[in-house]
Design a protein around this motif. Sequence first.
Motif, PDB file in Angstrom:
ATOM      1  N   GLY A 249      89.356  36.099  75.928  1.00  0.00           N
ATOM      2  CA  GLY A 249      88.053  35.461  76.050  1.00  0.00           C
ATOM      3  C   GLY A 249      86.957  36.227  75.348  1.00  0.00           C
ATOM      4  O   GLY A 249      86.079  35.641  74.706  1.00  0.00           O
ATOM      5  N   ALA A 250      87.003  37.573  75.430  1.00  0.00           N
ATOM      6  CA  ALA A 250      85.994  38.399  74.761  1.00  0.00           C
ATOM      7  C   ALA A 250      86.083  38.248  73.249  1.00  0.00           C
ATOM      8  O   ALA A 250      85.061  38.165  72.557  1.00  0.00           O
ATOM      9  N   TYR A 251      87.305  38.216  72.700  1.00  0.00           N
ATOM     10  CA  TYR A 251      87.482  38.033  71.258  1.00  0.00           C
ATOM     11  C   TYR A 251      86.917  36.682  70.818  1.00  0.00           C
ATOM     12  O   TYR A 251      86.225  36.580  69.799  1.00  0.00           O
ATOM     13  N   MET A 252      87.212  35.640  71.577  1.00  0.00           N
ATOM     14  CA  MET A 252      86.722  34.309  71.213  1.00  0.00           C
ATOM     15  C   MET A 252      85.200  34.220  71.355  1.00  0.00           C
ATOM     16  O   MET A 252      84.527  33.530  70.583  1.00  0.00           O
ATOM     17  N   HIS A 253      84.656  34.937  72.333  1.00  0.00           N
ATOM     18  CA  HIS A 253      83.205  34.928  72.536  1.00  0.00           C
ATOM     19  C   HIS A 253      82.492  35.594  71.368  1.00  0.00           C
ATOM     20  O   HIS A 253      81.377  35.178  70.994  1.00  0.00           O
ATOM     21  N   VAL A 254      83.124  36.621  70.771  1.00  0.00           N
ATOM     22  CA  VAL A 254      82.534  37.245  69.588  1.00  0.00           C
ATOM     23  C   VAL A 254      82.457  36.239  68.442  1.00  0.00           C
ATOM     24  O   VAL A 254      81.477  36.182  67.695  1.00  0.00           O
ATOM     25  N   GLN A 255      83.488  35.422  68.315  1.00  0.00           N
ATOM     26  CA  GLN A 255      83.539  34.442  67.234  1.00  0.00           C
ATOM     27  C   GLN A 255      82.634  33.237  67.519  1.00  0.00           C
ATOM     28  O   GLN A 255      81.957  32.731  66.621  1.00  0.00           O
ATOM     29  N   TYR A 256      82.632  32.790  68.771  1.00  0.00           N
ATOM     30  CA  TYR A 256      81.833  31.633  69.174  1.00  0.00           C
ATOM     31  C   TYR A 256      81.083  31.999  70.453  1.00  0.00           C
ATOM     32  O   TYR A 256      81.646  31.964  71.550  1.00  0.00           O
ATOM     33  N   ALA A 257      79.822  32.341  70.308  1.00  0.00           N
ATOM     34  CA  ALA A 257      79.048  32.882  71.425  1.00  0.00           C
ATOM     35  C   ALA A 257      78.918  31.901  72.586  1.00  0.00           C
ATOM     36  O   ALA A 257      78.693  32.311  73.726  1.00  0.00           O
TER      37      ALA A 257
END
Length: 456
Positions: free
Chosen positions: A115-123
């Motif tokens: 989830g953290a990796y995806m949040h970096v890509q899509y806030a």
Amino acid sequence: MNAPGAPAPTLTRTLGTFQLWGIAVGLVISGEYFGWSYGWASAGTLGFLVSSAFVALMYATFIFSFTELTTAIPHAGGPFEYSRRAFGPIGGVVAGLATLIEFLFAPPAIALAIGAYMHVQYAWLEPRWVAVGAYGVFMALNIAGMRIAASVELVVTLVAIFELLVFMGVVAPGFSLQAFLRGGWAGRDTFSIASIGGIVAALPFAIWFFLAIEGVAMAAEEVHDPKRSIPRAYIGGIITLLVLAAGVMVFAGGVGDWTQLANINDPLPQAMKRVVGADSGWLHMLLWLGLFGLVASFHGIIIGYSRQMFALARAGYLPHVLARIHPRFHTPHVAILAGGVVGLAAVFSDGLVHIAGQTLTATIVTMSVFGAIVMYIISMASLFRLRRSQPDLPRPFRAPGYPWVPGFALACAVICLLTMVYYNPQVALWFGLMMAAGLGAYLLVRGTGETTSGAH
């Protein structure tokens, strides 16, 4: 319980050596992407190198010893079955509970990192809901069949290895030995007695580099030729992971102020960003392909926890519903779903639970490591006990350097457990309470459901 005279449910043999190596590396490889950097917070870069070297030696000796048990007793219960044979039902319960805690607590930490990796890509993406989606997708893949699950695991593991090599190559031009060494001894530039405390406190995060490789044992019942494939998968896996762990740790620590990477879930993207910039295509590739490393471990550990629950239930140590096999896919679908419920409860505790001031990720990493270390101790004790009590047990692979190599692994594991209790007393207390509750529940219903374990 099984109906009288009914055969115990068994799993289908579908795995070869290369697939098993993919599971061995995939189970662990997320540990190269996140989690380990928390060790820098207490030990510094150089101190954590010492912690990691000690743990690497422990794992190398442990795996060479553990392989003897796995090839002699290729059983889905893995450590549970070894300890049950060596020490009886109570030994089986202790090993089974410790293994369950290890394998049930690791997936939510990895899911949150996804989830953290995806949040970096899509806030706009909420990490917890990404974690929920990850559980849904990969539980479904595991239910769909071991052949499909193992093939997916092999592919994502190969991509994850490739991406780690790309990371090292891309950040290499920005590497500075001076930056890596600065404050490398727990915030100091020189070693002192005070540095030892930080080195010891960082042991759980060094263990995270290798945690769960022993999960191959839980797939042993589904291997075509366990006597040949298991040793090759274990030895090839530990060598692969040693090389990757050393490269990632050194290169990430030498690209600027490593202290800013010590308490986050995505140290590799943040390290690469310093070298190539936030808008670089290399960074975006790392973010996307870096997910493969997290996915590989997440997916592989679902295989591990479900087989452990299945084996415990098949033997009567857990509710027998958890031993049900899907009529079409021949996978332990109820155990897969039950473990997912536990993991999602942990995911939604993020931000609500803080133990000893740690983040949830650091806490559940430590809890998972407690389970692993207790399992390592009882597994090595089982090896010694079985050598005496069952000297004629066929052992296709015998631990080299017996008794010194398994003895060293056992001693290292005991040292790790004692130091972890000292530095993490609150987490240790919760771990002890969970173990006591599980053992107490077994003792209350003892004799009502225990059967002989399934296939051997």
